[in-house]
Write an enzyme that holds these catalytic residues in place. Structure first.
Site, mmCIF file in Angstrom:
data_model
loop_
_atom_site.group_PDB
_atom_site.id
_atom_site.type_symbol
_atom_site.label_atom_id
_atom_site.label_comp_id
_atom_site.label_asym_id
_atom_site.label_seq_id
_atom_site.Cartn_x
_atom_site.Cartn_y
_atom_site.Cartn_z
ATOM 1 N N TYR A 35 27.092 33.135 95.042
ATOM 2 C CA TYR A 35 27.082 31.715 94.678
ATOM 3 C C TYR A 35 28.493 31.346 94.251
ATOM 4 C CZ TYR A 35 25.992 27.403 92.094
ATOM 5 O OH TYR A 35 25.953 26.112 91.638
ATOM 6 N N ASP A 86 36.403 35.074 94.138
ATOM 7 C CA ASP A 86 35.783 34.159 93.184
ATOM 8 C C ASP A 86 35.465 34.969 91.931
ATOM 9 O OD1 ASP A 86 34.223 32.599 91.607
ATOM 10 O OD2 ASP A 86 32.827 31.985 93.184
ATOM 11 N N LYS A 136 34.205 29.632 83.519
ATOM 12 C CA LYS A 136 33.450 30.249 82.431
ATOM 13 C C LYS A 136 34.329 30.691 81.262
ATOM 14 C CE LYS A 136 29.723 31.507 85.631
ATOM 15 N NZ LYS A 136 28.534 30.762 85.321
HETATM 16 C C1 LIG Z 1 30.870 33.312 90.885
HETATM 17 C C2 LIG Z 1 30.679 31.861 90.592
HETATM 18 N N1 LIG Z 1 31.446 30.961 91.209
HETATM 19 C C3 LIG Z 1 31.337 29.642 90.960
HETATM 20 C C4 LIG Z 1 30.400 29.173 90.069
HETATM 21 C C5 LIG Z 1 30.290 27.701 89.793
HETATM 22 O O1 LIG Z 1 30.775 27.422 88.535
HETATM 23 P P1 LIG Z 1 30.344 26.079 87.758
HETATM 24 O O2 LIG Z 1 28.892 26.226 87.435
HETATM 25 O O3 LIG Z 1 31.239 26.045 86.578
HETATM 26 O O4 LIG Z 1 30.595 24.952 88.689
HETATM 27 C C6 LIG Z 1 29.569 30.073 89.411
HETATM 28 C C7 LIG Z 1 28.550 29.590 88.460
HETATM 29 O O5 LIG Z 1 27.694 30.284 88.019
HETATM 30 C C8 LIG Z 1 29.713 31.455 89.668
HETATM 31 O O6 LIG Z 1 28.949 32.370 89.070
#
Ligand SMILES: Cc1ncc(COP(=O)(O)O)c(C=O)c1O
Length: 424
Positions: free
Chosen positions: A145, A237, A265
């Site tokens: 995700y 990511d 985060k």
């Molecule tokens: C690996 C990863 N990338 C991107 C995101 C998206 O982040 P946000 O919820 O701050 O938009 C998340 C959210 O859980 C994530 O775990």
């Protein structure tokens, strides 16, 4: 005077005001059943709901609260920043401090751009990759995700899988068609979809959004080689893993240097911050240094930057990462012994951990989908009633913070043992 409302009453009200009663789907507890409990406050490693019940918290706002809830140094920094004004729409010195401190930790990042969320970070990194390569297609992994931008909501993990909608309606077919999907931990599947049209391969170096799934030895290195062979960029990511699994994220434990890294985060310490960064040549394509447009009214917000800097300072204290490792290893040992010889497994990397019911190993999305979600739902309910707050989904990581004490870990293990026995 307003009368205090119960979680159920609040949820009923919430459903009239917001779709599904929430502002982010997994909070609705739909896959585990029951009415979600509303939080009144949180402190250190615990949360208190509106009924006054206290829980040991392993969601940690889905990762950011690595220093614990309402950590005094973070609160002081945010309050001090707020007294000086909450947003200016102009540059501040704090933004430079945060960018410099993060770049100093990550050798792959010479420059970064602060944004407001992980979603913005990955979306913007992909735009940059497309601009830099002049190509449109991207490769992602089933079950990973990367936020909710259109092209990344294809075979997405986390809440999308929890709700059974890993491919969202509303994503234009033409956009979805640019996303090619490979299997995590399977380099042949990547090779099969990576050709001269691919701008970038984007990956969670440790997958956390199908539950915790570590990369097999050599997998990330192989991805780097495949990206180089195809002339594509490699994007890590590290929104979940960056600053959590070590000062320089998970990339520091591999030999792979990603072209671009996305953060979120922890970098905001519980306030909205994301970032993407990489080498100067690449980042200088971003406006106003270059033509790739990306902007934000609240980007680099002074409160969020203050929370991020104070959280980094907590992680700079001697022994911080060792403590996270020790506490989570203690939890892992306890969960494994509570599971005993029942079908299932516990997977952990650093302070990210998942207990899976069913398979004895989870290496990819198909394995994750083979887990016993019905049992997980009952287990979740027992744990919540016993004062332990874990993600309301089998497809998520539990997060341990610097505030969790050994005593709380042991209490958790005892509650998990009771919950597992109750769901036999
Ligand atoms: C690996 C990863 N990338 C991107 C995101 C998206 O982040 P946000 O919820 O701050 O938009 C998340 C959210 O859980 C994530 O775990």
């Amino acid at each position: 005077m307003t009368t205090k409302q119960s979680s159920e009453q609040l949820f009923e009200r919430a459903r009239r005001a917001m779709p599904g009663g929430v502002n982010s789907p997994v909070r609705a507890w739909s896959s585990v059943g029951g009415s979600p409990r509303f939080v009144a406050s949180a402190s250190a490693a615990t949360l208190t709901d509106v009924e006054g019940r206290t829980y040991i918290d392993y969601i940690g706002s889905w990762g950011p609260m690595i220093a614990g809830h309402a950590e005094p140094s973070v609160i002081d920094a945010v309050v001090a920043a707020a007294r000086g004004g909450t947003s200016f729409g102009a540059s501040t010195a704090g933004e430079i401090d945060l960018a410099e401190r993060v770049c100093a930790r990550f050798p792959s990042m010479e420059r970064l751009r602060l944004v407001n969320s992980g979603t913005e970070a990955t979306m913007s990194a992909l735009r940059l990759a497309r601009a830099a390569t002049g190509r449109d297609a991207i490769v992602k992994f089933a079950g990973c995700y990367h936020g909710h931008s259109d092209g990344l909501l294809v075979r997405a993990g986390s809440g999308a899988t929890t709700l059974g909608v890993p491919d969202s309606p509303g994503v234009p077919a033409a956009v979805g068609a640019l996303t090619r999907v490979a299997t995590f931990n399977d380099l042949a599947s990547v090779d099969a979809v990576t050709d001269g049209d691919v701008a970038a391969i984007i990956v969670e170096p440790v997958a956390g959004n199908m539950g915790v799934v570590p990369p097999d030895p050599g997998f990330l290195e192989g991805l780097g080689q495949l990206a180089t062979k195809a002339g594509a960029l490699l994007i890590f990511d590290e929104v979940m893993t960056g600053l959590r699994l070590g000062p320089a994220g998970y990339q520091s434990v591999t030999d792979v240097v990603p072209d671009l890294t996305c953060l979120g985060k922890v970098i905001g310490g519980g306030l909205p911050v994301g970032a993407y960064g990489g080498g100067a040549d690449l980042m200088d394509r971003v406006a106003p240094a270059g033509p790739v447009y990306q902007a934000g009214t609240l980007s680099g917000n002074p409160l969020a930057v203050a929370a991020g800097l104070a959280t980094l300072a907590c992680l700079d204290r001697p022994g911080a990462y060792e403590r996270l490792e020790f506490a989570t290893a203690r939890l892992e040992a306890g969960l494994l012994s509570a599971l005993g010889d029942r079908p299932g497994t516990v997977q952990r990397v650093g302070s990210m951990i998942t207990l899976f019911f069913g398979p004895t190993v989870v290496r990819n999305y198909e394995d994750a989908l083979g887990t016993d979600t019905e049992r997980f739902g009952r287990f979740f309910g027992c744990l919540a009633d016993d004062g332990v707050w874990i993600p309301p989904s089998q497809f998520e990581a539990w997060f341990v913070s610097l505030a969790h004490t050994d005593g709380q870990i042991d209490e958790t293990v005892a509650a998990v043992s009771r919950a597992i026995a109750a769901t036999d």
